[in-house]
Design an enzyme around this catalytic site. Structure first.
Site, mmCIF file in Angstrom:
data_model
loop_
_atom_site.group_PDB
_atom_site.id
_atom_site.type_symbol
_atom_site.label_atom_id
_atom_site.label_comp_id
_atom_site.label_asym_id
_atom_site.label_seq_id
_atom_site.Cartn_x
_atom_site.Cartn_y
_atom_site.Cartn_z
ATOM 1 N N ASP A 296 15.604 61.132 23.390
ATOM 2 C CA ASP A 296 14.285 60.831 23.970
ATOM 3 C C ASP A 296 13.331 60.302 22.912
ATOM 4 O OD1 ASP A 296 12.245 60.739 25.965
ATOM 5 O OD2 ASP A 296 11.340 62.460 25.003
ATOM 6 N N ARG B 19 6.342 67.858 17.504
ATOM 7 C CA ARG B 19 6.110 67.011 16.318
ATOM 8 C C ARG B 19 6.534 67.613 14.981
ATOM 9 N NH1 ARG B 19 5.859 62.700 19.481
ATOM 10 N NH2 ARG B 19 3.863 62.322 20.489
ATOM 11 N N ASN C 130 12.771 63.981 18.453
ATOM 12 C CA ASN C 130 12.387 62.704 17.819
ATOM 13 C C ASN C 130 11.272 62.916 16.808
ATOM 14 O OD1 ASN C 130 10.548 63.258 19.921
ATOM 15 N ND2 ASN C 130 9.993 61.130 20.146
ATOM 16 N N HIS D 241 6.808 67.490 23.122
ATOM 17 C CA HIS D 241 6.895 66.962 21.753
ATOM 18 C C HIS D 241 5.992 67.824 20.875
ATOM 19 C CE1 HIS D 241 9.106 63.302 22.907
ATOM 20 N NE2 HIS D 241 8.431 63.423 24.045
ATOM 21 N N ASP E 83 6.254 66.415 29.239
ATOM 22 C CA ASP E 83 6.268 65.306 28.277
ATOM 23 C C ASP E 83 4.985 65.348 27.438
ATOM 24 O OD1 ASP E 83 7.085 63.162 26.793
ATOM 25 O OD2 ASP E 83 6.889 61.670 28.382
#
Ligand code: ZN
Length: 433
Positions: free
Chosen positions: A150, A62, A92, A60, A309
């Site tokens: 996800d 961001r 996401n 991630h 992750d």
């Protein structure tokens, strides 16, 4: 022969095994020779190991929208420091990455940054709302390597089935965060003796395995009569039972792959006794029996790769109490030394197998050819030290998330040089001036 960089006395290890020592000449983005030559930079790297660069199928970063937690610059720099030459970013973000334009913009910006290479994943459904599928073909053409919602779970099995069909016809895997929302409810940690004792809401292992069972049935259904084999990738597998289901499906010939995170291999729910939100992650830290099963699955190949992750948050968010703090652990900069130390050094896990799960395994999931240490191979490589011992110090992270559940753990295997197509993107201690 003349090149850019000569790595003298490098010990070569890749996903196939150990290949002794060599003088590795690098130039034009490739390994030019394994028997020396002339170069602008000559480094004696005796005692260090040269391996193909790592690929993280799950990070991630961001961006866009949550740059206070991480951005492409900090995230891809953290990756390069961790020995990663390639990173798959999750969609996401805010807004969600669900259009070809956004995928192109991310790739363009990452190329300008020039650290680890970015391979964006795009949302399976528009806005990750689970209702309307995104445009698999256009996303694939723009450079998306995976479709996933996800961060959220895929509640509608019909949407997942259709998504798997379209994705298969455009040759792109669908990845799922497999947790049943109803069984998970408000769980903040693994449901079991520790959560009972602490009186905290639990998230049972069956929330994961029940959803994996459903998703595998959807995959089986879609695989029937489809010319292109659909590929389901199960993210951050955390349970023994989930692994058993994946193993059975692979045995039956379904194209299902899975990844395991560094935290699910090294930490258990007992850590939550501290009530420290550093250990709050989804899916949650499980039991020692789950850890043992996951290590076994990694060894026998049922689990094809390590996915970090990597989930950065601000320190303020992560310092809230256990009920309110967000889920997630940052790990790009510690993943390799952590698993090298905990699995290879302490448990005798075969080094080449672990490397395979950091390199060839994730590359296979994205349909990329493996990088092996041979003349002519792409020089996307990492040089790391099996002997240098250093404690994890989150204050030194390039990631904006300067906290870690492994802070203070003394590890070996730290990368000291990362090359992307022959270009130094990270260097620490390898070049003596
Ligand atoms: Zn997830």
């Amino acid at each position: 022969m003349k090149g850019e960089i000569l790595l003298k006395n490098a010990k070569l290890v890749d996903g196939r095994g150990e290949h002794g020592q060599a003088d590795v000449l690098i130039g034009e983005g490739r390994i030019l020779s394994l028997s020396g030559g002339e170069a602008r930079w000559v480094l004696d790297v005796a005692g260090m190991v040269l391996s193909p660069g790592f690929l993280d199928p799950h990070a991630h970063l961001r961006e866009p929208g949550q740059e206070v937690k991480e951005d492409l610059q900090s995230g891809l720099t953290a990756a390069a420091r961790g020995g990663y030459t390639d990173v798959v970013s999750m969609p996401n973000t805010s807004p969600v990455v669900d259009s070809a334009e956004m995928v192109r913009a991310l790739k363009k910006k990452a190329a300008q940054i020039g650290q680890a290479r970015l391979h964006p994943a795009a949302a399976l459904t528009q806005g990750q709302e689970g209702k309307t599928l995104s445009e698999a073909k256009l996303l694939r053409e723009a450079g998306a390597v995976m479709l996933t919602d996800d961060g959220r779970t895929n509640e509608d099995a019909g949407v997942l089935a259709l998504g798997l069909r379209y994705a298969a016809s455009w040759g792109i895997p669908v990845a799922v965060h497999a947790e049943d929302a109803g069984l998970r409810r408000g769980g903040v940690m693994h449901e079991g003796e520790v959560s009972y004792r602490l009186g905290l809401p639990g998230n049972p292992g069956y929330a994961e395995s029940a959803r994996i069972a459903r998703d595998l049935e959807v995959l089986r259904y879609v695989s029937e009569g489809l010319a292109a084999q659909p590929h389901l990738h199960i993210q951050h597998l955390s349970t023994k039972r989930g692994l058993e289901l994946v193993r059975q499906a692979r045995h039956d010939g379904l194209r299902v792959s899975t990844e395991v995170t560094p935290h699910h291999l090294t930490l258990t729910h007992e850590r939550l006794e501290s009530l420290n939100p550093l250990y709050k992650v989804a899916p949650p830290l499980r039991t020692q029996a789950d850890v043992e099963a996951l290590v076994e699955g990694l060894l026998d190949g049922s689990i094809e790769c390590i996915g970090t992750d990597h989930a950065p948050h601000t320190a303020d968010e992560k310092e809230l109490d256990l009920l309110r703090a967000p889920f997630g652990i940052p790990s790009l900069e510690v993943c390799w030394p952590l698993l090298y130390t905990e699995l290879v050094e302490k448990r005798g896990f075969p080094l080449a197998v672990l490397l395979e799960r950091f390199t060839d395994g994730p590359r296979r999931i994205l349909g990329l050819a493996p990088i092996h240490l041979e003349e002519g191979a792409e020089a996307s490589l990492v040089l790391w030290s099996p002997d240098e011992e250093r404690p994890v110090d989150p204050k030194c992270f390039a990631s904006k998330a300067r906290f870690s559940p492994w802070a203070g753990w003394v590890l070996r295997g730290w990368p000291s040089l990362t090359l992307v197509e022959g270009r130094m993107v990270y260097e620490q201690g390898a070049v003596q001036v």
